[in-house]
Write a protein that holds these residues in place. Structure first.
Motif, PDB file in Angstrom:
ATOM      1  N   LEU A  29     -32.286  39.433  44.407  1.00  0.00           N
ATOM      2  CA  LEU A  29     -32.939  39.574  43.103  1.00  0.00           C
ATOM      3  C   LEU A  29     -32.593  38.413  42.184  1.00  0.00           C
ATOM      4  O   LEU A  29     -33.416  37.911  41.452  1.00  0.00           O
ATOM      5  N   THR A  30     -31.312  38.060  42.213  1.00  0.00           N
ATOM      6  CA  THR A  30     -30.888  36.986  41.313  1.00  0.00           C
ATOM      7  C   THR A  30     -29.822  36.140  41.988  1.00  0.00           C
ATOM      8  O   THR A  30     -29.007  36.638  42.760  1.00  0.00           O
ATOM      9  N   ILE A  31     -29.824  34.903  41.666  1.00  0.00           N
ATOM     10  CA  ILE A  31     -28.848  33.980  42.219  1.00  0.00           C
ATOM     11  C   ILE A  31     -27.440  34.326  41.726  1.00  0.00           C
ATOM     12  O   ILE A  31     -26.430  33.997  42.338  1.00  0.00           O
ATOM     13  N   LEU A  32     -27.386  35.065  40.584  1.00  0.00           N
ATOM     14  CA  LEU A  32     -26.085  35.404  39.991  1.00  0.00           C
ATOM     15  C   LEU A  32     -25.303  36.409  40.834  1.00  0.00           C
ATOM     16  O   LEU A  32     -24.082  36.486  40.727  1.00  0.00           O
ATOM     17  N   VAL A  33     -25.990  37.235  41.624  1.00  0.00           N
ATOM     18  CA  VAL A  33     -25.299  38.245  42.415  1.00  0.00           C
ATOM     19  C   VAL A  33     -25.503  37.998  43.908  1.00  0.00           C
ATOM     20  O   VAL A  33     -26.471  38.464  44.502  1.00  0.00           O
ATOM     21  N   PRO A  34     -24.566  37.295  44.535  1.00  0.00           N
ATOM     22  CA  PRO A  34     -24.621  37.115  45.977  1.00  0.00           C
ATOM     23  C   PRO A  34     -24.112  38.383  46.656  1.00  0.00           C
ATOM     24  O   PRO A  34     -23.411  39.166  46.019  1.00  0.00           O
ATOM     25  N   PRO A  35     -24.460  38.629  47.940  1.00  0.00           N
ATOM     26  CA  PRO A  35     -23.968  39.835  48.613  1.00  0.00           C
ATOM     27  C   PRO A  35     -22.435  39.847  48.671  1.00  0.00           C
ATOM     28  O   PRO A  35     -21.812  38.790  48.771  1.00  0.00           O
ATOM     29  N   LEU A  36     -21.903  41.060  48.624  1.00  0.00           N
ATOM     30  CA  LEU A  36     -20.444  41.229  48.621  1.00  0.00           C
ATOM     31  C   LEU A  36     -19.815  40.602  49.867  1.00  0.00           C
ATOM     32  O   LEU A  36     -18.764  39.967  49.799  1.00  0.00           O
ATOM     33  N   SER A  37     -20.485  40.784  51.021  1.00  0.00           N
ATOM     34  CA  SER A  37     -19.918  40.267  52.272  1.00  0.00           C
ATOM     35  C   SER A  37     -19.697  38.759  52.161  1.00  0.00           C
ATOM     36  O   SER A  37     -18.668  38.236  52.597  1.00  0.00           O
ATOM     37  N   GLY A  38     -20.687  38.083  51.554  1.00  0.00           N
ATOM     38  CA  GLY A  38     -20.550  36.637  51.375  1.00  0.00           C
ATOM     39  C   GLY A  38     -19.357  36.302  50.504  1.00  0.00           C
ATOM     40  O   GLY A  38     -18.591  35.370  50.783  1.00  0.00           O
TER      41      GLY A  38
END
Ligand code: ATP
Ligand code: MG
Lengths: 251, 270
Positions: A29-38
């Protein structure tokens, strides 16, 4: 928490939020929130690096020095205020002013005074932590039963003896509560100080990561800081409980 | 003064000397708090090695007088002499026993009893030996490592008493020490106190609300008037101490003294 008759551990809700974070991240959705796993992968990657270790060391050092000063000055000052009406009248207006003042606004001033280095961060930590420590030590001292004070006097205790053998211990529950609150504020102080100085410690890392839009790095750093602050608070909370037994019986 | 009490009769027990010297001399002491006159020109003597009681209506300044003698409060006028020296602060020849015990909640019985000595920098082994002696003396053997909150009110006051005895002061000032303990413990305490007075040869100055307790324990009772406190009467009950406690409490001299004091104090109640 109970779901469908199953008793879930408290960490279950944490897992739920982690899953939600992962989902939002994967949806892109947004570049500000990458997946937690990453973020976790990145965390494992940056923690062993020398820059991170250095930042951690500087942060821990400035934090420890700042807190030590805040306690060493704040506790005696609070006790003195609790015991002496003159000292109290002299200091209380300032302490009350600073305990609720927006201290972040003062950091630039300390920067002018102490330069762009560790000293400014230490001063910031002290500035954030000390006031609540003073106020709680003062409150604890005012709660000491008058007969305990008279007992000390009647058995010939000097000023220093009364402080070290009675006031400090009698006010200990409040003092510890104040130190705990002070530490939480000190965490804020060390981060805000570093962010504003931004050439040392985590502030420097934040500066690099954010100017390069390295969101995974940013979140990894935040996770470390949050975990550290939480652990600190929980440890102190447990310590405080051990002293509770006599705060109830000290009369 | 009534016939039941006598200022001149010699005490019946041999180890109480006939003409004791004065341990505490209060001379024309006055004290006012803001808006309250607590004491007006109070003068009294406490004979050495005896137990003197301060008795009077609530709020008449008993605690104030005791604390002035202890050097915890400054008098507005007048002087206090203890063992011939003028009081200008707390001193090692006086020890105070507090109504609410004033024990250190974070310290065990031994440390509490030894605390007066700790403040005087007596070495640890030495002060703990002294503490052990007085812990046994007040009947607390076996409770050395207990903390105040683990003890009953009566036991806590024994700790307070042992602490006062451990500093080997000549004058013990006790402010309603038994008011927070139950009647049974109180009786036991009174016996122990009488034994201590006979044995330790110390001067006791004792505040109580209880006429019976005052008459039963005292060599001299100082009756204070209602606030501002003044000396109203000095009575010396002359009880036959050789009798058992129950017998003493049935003696006419005991009953008559109680009655006489009650008649005196009644004026204030009515
Ligand atoms: N610190 C103080 N400030 C103002 N007034 C005080 C203070 N201490 C005592 N008083 C007043 O002085 C008077 C004498 O007090 P004191 O405690 O000496 O009486 P007391 O005979 O011990 O009373 P009680 O039998 O209730 O213990 C009381 O009216 C009390 O309200
Ligand atoms: Mg009183």
């Amino acid at each position: 928490m109970d779901i469908l008759g199953y008793r879930l551990p408290a960490s279950a809700s944490l897992l739920l939020w982690a899953a939600l974070w992962e989902l939002v991240g994967r949806l892109g959705l947004t570049i500000l929130v990458p997946p937690l796993s990453g973020v976790v992968v990145r965390l494992a990657e940056i923690v062993p690096t020398e820059t991170f270790q250095d930042a951690l060391l500087i942060t821990a050092r400035t934090f420890a020095i700042g807190v030590a000063i805040a306690i060493a000055v704040g506790v005696p000052a609070g006790i003195a205020m609790g015991r002496s009406a003159i000292v109290d009248r002299l200091l209380l207006p300032w302490v009350s002013l600073f305990v609720s003042a927006p201290l972040s606004a003062l950091v630039p001033v300390t920067m002018v005074l102490f330069g762009f280095g560790e000293t400014t961060v230490v001063v910031t930590v002290v500035l954030f932590a000390i006031w609540i420590i003073i106020l709680d030590a003062r409150a604890g001292t005012r709660n000491i039963s008058p007969s305990l004070v008279e007992m000390a006097a009647s058995y010939g205790a000097g000023r220093w003896q009364a402080f070290a053998k009675i006031y400090l211990w009698a006010a200990l529950p409040e003092i510890l509560a104040g130190i705990r609150l002070g530490l939480v504020r000190a965490v804020k102080g060390v981060i805000i100080g570093q962010l504003l100085v931004s050439v040392i410690g985590f502030g420097y890392l934040f500066e690099i990561y954010s100017s390069n839009f390295l969101m995974e790095h940013m979140w990894a750093l935040l996770l470390v800081l949050f975990a550290a602050a939480f652990t600190l608070d929980a440890t102190l909370g447990r310590l405080e409980k051990r002293f509770d037994y006599y705060s109830a019986v000290r009369g | 003064m009534s016939t039941i009490a006598s200022l001149t009769a010699s005490p019946p027990i041999a180890d109480r000397r006939a003409e004791p010297s004065t341990a505490v001399a209060v001379r024309a002491v006055s004290k006012a708090y803001p808006g309250v006159e607590a004491l007006r020109e109070v003068s009294l003597d406490c004979p050495a090695g005896r137990l003197t009681t301060l008795l009077g209506p609530s709020g008449c300044g008993k605690t104030t007088l005791l604390k002035i003698i202890a050097g915890l409060i400054k008098a507005d006028a007048g002087t206090v002499e203890v063992l011939g020296r003028t009081v200008c602060g707390p001193g090692p020849e006086r020890a105070f026993v507090f109504q609410d015990f004033a024990l250190l909640p974070w310290a065990n019985v031994v440390r509490n009893v030894a605390f007066g000595l700790e403040l005087r920098d007596v070495p640890k082994s030495e002060r703990e030996a002294v503490a052990a002696h007085y812990i046994a003396e007040v009947g607390l053997k076996g409770f050395e490592t207990k903390y105040p909150h683990e003890l009953s009110g009566g036991m806590r006051q024994r700790v307070g008493l042992a602490r006062a005895l451990a500093v080997k002061a000549d004058v013990l000032l006790m402010d309603e020490p038994f008011s927070a303990v139950d009647e049974q413990t109180r009786r036991k305490f009174q016996e122990d106190l009488l034994r201590l007075v006979a044995q330790e040869r110390k001067t006791f100055l004792f505040v109580t609300h209880s006429i019976e307790e005052a008459v039963y324990l005292s060599d001299r009772i100082v009756l204070l008037s209602r606030r501002p406190g003044r000396i109203w009467k000095v009575i010396e009950p002359d009880l036959p101490r050789t009798l058992s406690p129950d017998q003493i409490r049935r003696e006419p001299v005991y009953l008559d003294t109680v009655e006489a004091i009650w008649q005196n104090l009644r004026q204030y109640v009515e």
